[in-house]
Design a protein around this motif. Structure first.
Motif, PDB file in Angstrom:
ATOM      1  N   ARG A 144     -27.069   9.955  13.058  1.00  0.00           N
ATOM      2  CA  ARG A 144     -26.747   8.761  12.278  1.00  0.00           C
ATOM      3  C   ARG A 144     -27.264   8.924  10.847  1.00  0.00           C
ATOM      4  N   VAL A 198     -16.213   3.004  10.837  1.00  0.00           N
ATOM      5  CA  VAL A 198     -16.807   3.185  12.164  1.00  0.00           C
ATOM      6  C   VAL A 198     -15.675   3.368  13.165  1.00  0.00           C
ATOM      7  N   PRO A 216     -23.497   1.654  14.390  1.00  0.00           N
ATOM      8  CA  PRO A 216     -24.395   1.406  13.268  1.00  0.00           C
ATOM      9  C   PRO A 216     -25.292   0.206  13.555  1.00  0.00           C
ATOM     10  N   CYS A 224     -28.557  -2.595  11.865  1.00  0.00           N
ATOM     11  CA  CYS A 224     -29.352  -3.135  10.765  1.00  0.00           C
ATOM     12  C   CYS A 224     -30.666  -3.579  11.387  1.00  0.00           C
ATOM     13  N   PHE A 252     -30.460   0.457   7.557  1.00  0.00           N
ATOM     14  CA  PHE A 252     -29.183   0.500   8.270  1.00  0.00           C
ATOM     15  C   PHE A 252     -28.989   1.920   8.784  1.00  0.00           C
ATOM     16  N   ARG A 253     -28.759   2.076  10.071  1.00  0.00           N
ATOM     17  CA  ARG A 253     -28.329   3.377  10.598  1.00  0.00           C
ATOM     18  C   ARG A 253     -26.817   3.396  10.535  1.00  0.00           C
ATOM     19  N   LEU A 254     -26.277   4.494  10.078  1.00  0.00           N
ATOM     20  CA  LEU A 254     -24.840   4.558   9.796  1.00  0.00           C
ATOM     21  C   LEU A 254     -24.159   5.608  10.660  1.00  0.00           C
ATOM     22  N   GLN A 312     -18.876   5.619   7.411  1.00  0.00           N
ATOM     23  CA  GLN A 312     -19.481   4.539   6.612  1.00  0.00           C
ATOM     24  C   GLN A 312     -20.051   5.110   5.307  1.00  0.00           C
ATOM     25  N   PRO A 340     -22.666   4.915   2.432  1.00  0.00           N
ATOM     26  CA  PRO A 340     -23.941   4.239   2.184  1.00  0.00           C
ATOM     27  C   PRO A 340     -23.950   3.363   0.940  1.00  0.00           C
ATOM     28  N   ILE A 372     -22.131   0.059   1.344  1.00  0.00           N
ATOM     29  CA  ILE A 372     -22.862  -0.898   2.178  1.00  0.00           C
ATOM     30  C   ILE A 372     -24.023  -1.492   1.388  1.00  0.00           C
ATOM     31  N   PRO A 423     -25.321   9.666   4.554  1.00  0.00           N
ATOM     32  CA  PRO A 423     -24.274   9.338   5.521  1.00  0.00           C
ATOM     33  C   PRO A 423     -24.534  10.000   6.876  1.00  0.00           C
TER      34      PRO A 423
END
Ligand code: BES
Ligand code: ZN
Length: 455
Positions: A198, A253, A299, A301, A329-331, A335, A337, A340, A367
């Motif tokens: 992630r 995602v 993902p 938060c 935030f894990r992505l 996604q 970064p 976001i 990312p």
């Protein structure tokens, strides 16, 4: 070629443990400036060790902690090995059963463990590869191929020097494939090649209300409390189904492919015991999704830190001036970064009353990355791991983030293979971190096998 190397690893295990203990005694915490000299010492230790083995090795200064690069051997395939010598801070120190930088080997119900900060993350893992090379050189007087070692000292603090260093030293670092040892086994008996990581986005939010802390009786009811503002923002970040509400957050995602879902289902992950081991029983991710999928492929938060007002002993009737949260935030997937980050900041700003101010600090943005498992090296490594461990190796995801894997691809055009020997109960980033002696020993043997297969 291989058998005498494995025998050498077995015979040399006590000395290998002593070397790891020596490295663990150096308190190379990267986030804390006080420990900058210790990071230098750890880098020097590694340069010396590599040099003793016959590597041309050097410490490279950066504006932060130094990098270590060493190279040795010849061959058609050039492998780059990456590990990090920096470790997490030790607090809360009171929860350690012994001093974090006075490591020792302990007997536990699960076998012998090496206890100390960095034992698993990442010094013990890093040394599995170094020791495999040492054994190879001791037996054959040379490595099976060309190997470059690349050790970073800022991984635990967002790797601020990594991109500039890689940009400036492309020729030194470029190889055919990067090997990274900073991940976990699937379970005690099942080795893993991690094929997805992630990404990570870190944001610090500071809300300021009144100019100074106030008496909550004199001003309560008149003045806006920034802790209240922050609490409202945090509670708005997820909906009742556990989904993140930042606008367009889920752009990029993707749903798991049926093949990957079936493969992961076949791993027999036990989410009940995974949660039970940390004192919980109810999955807290998006409703309708299993724990494994939530960790590896969705993902998130999370609030990582939160402070405002008086949190000391006793009580104080204060209406605080400031409230602060550190949010990560894990992505996954595609996604982006920075998008976001912008969407998150806009959402937060829209919830701050005109009377209060908000300030943001950024703490890294990388990312997600997916490994190129179609490279035949992956099947070769899977076979080599399956020869060493009781069960066949699995291709897994990982909830954690190792930004360097993405940079190897984007800056050096190089694929990465992530193989590590950590266990879920290693307590990385926590008090009483440990690394199983079995992980250390079988880890070295695994790398010897992988080197034999790849190089
Ligand atoms: N070794 C971990 C990553 C990891 C954790 C892999 C758990 C597999 C399982 C690594 O040192 C780490 O903690 N990375 C940080 C990222 C960094 C940018 C602060 C993380 O994942 O929080
Ligand atoms: Zn690590």
């Amino acid at each position: 070629m291989l058998d005498p190397v494995l025998a050498r690893i077995d015979a040399d295990l006590p000395q290998a443990i002593q070397r790891l203990l020596a490295l663990l005694r150096i308190p190379s915490i990267s986030t804390d400036r006080i420990h900058a000299p210790d990071c230098e010492a750890a880098a020097d230790w590694l340069v010396q060790d590599l040099t003793d083995m016959g590597f041309r090795a050097e410490k490279h200064p950066t504006t932060g902690r130094p990098m270590v690069v060493g190279t040795a051997g010849e061959g058609r395939r050039h492998l780059l090995f990456y590990g990090h010598y920096d470790v997490q801070p030790v607090d809360p120190l009171a929860l350690w059963d012994r001093p974090p930088f006075l490591p020792e080997v302990q007997d536990t119900a699960e076998g012998k463990v090496i206890r100390g900060r960095g034992a698993a993350d990442d010094k013990g893992q890093l040394m599995t590869f170094v020791e495999a090379c040492r054994a190879w050189i001791a037996v054959h007087h040379k490595l099976p191929g060309r190997i470059t070692m690349f050790f970073e000292g800022e991984e635990e603090s967002g790797s601020p020097s990594l991109i500039p260093f890689m940009e400036a030293h492309k020729d030194l670092l470029r190889a055919d494939l990067a090997l990274i040892c900073d991940t976990d086994l699937f379970d005690r008996d099942t080795p893993a090649v991690t094929t997805m990581l992630r990404g990570l986005l870190g944001e610090e939010v500071i809300i300021t209300g009144p100019r100074m802390d106030l008496h909550s009786g004199m001003y309560g009811g008149a003045a806006m409390n920034p802790a209240r503002v922050l609490a409202r923002i945090i509670s708005a970040l997820h909906d009742e189904n556990g989904r993140v509400t930042v606008p367009d957050f889920y752009d990029g995602v993707e749903e798991l492919s049926p093949e990957l879902r079936a493969q992961w289902d076949g791993l027999g992950f036990d989410q009940t015991s995974f949660l039970r081991d940390v004192g919980l029983s109810i999955p807290a991710g998006e409703s309708g999704r299993g724990v494994l999928e939530s960790i590896w492929a969705r993902p998130t938060c999370e609030v990582n830190g939160l402070s405002s007002g008086y949190a000391g002993e006793g009580f104080k009737t204060v209406l605080p001036s400031k409230a602060m949260a550190k949010i990560s935030f894990r992505l996954v997937g595609q996604q982006v970064p920075h998008r976001i980050r912008e969407a998150f900041r806009a959402m937060v700003r829209s919830m701050v009353p005109p009377d209060c101010q908000v300030e943001f600090k950024e703490h890294g943005a990388s990312p997600a990355s997916v490994m190129a498992t179609n490279d035949p090296a992956f099947e070769m490594a899977r076979q080599a791991l399956s020869d060493e461990w009781p069960r066949a190796a699995a291709f897994t995801g990982s909830g954690g983030s190792i930004p360097v894997a993405g940079y190897f691809k984007t800056i050096l055009g190089m694929d990465s293979m992530l193989i590590g020997f950590g266990n879920d109960d290693d307590l990385i980033h926590s008090p009483n971190e440990k690394y199983d002696v079995r992980s250390f020993h079988k880890g070295m043997r695994s790398w010897a096998r992988i080197l034999a297969a790849l190089a």
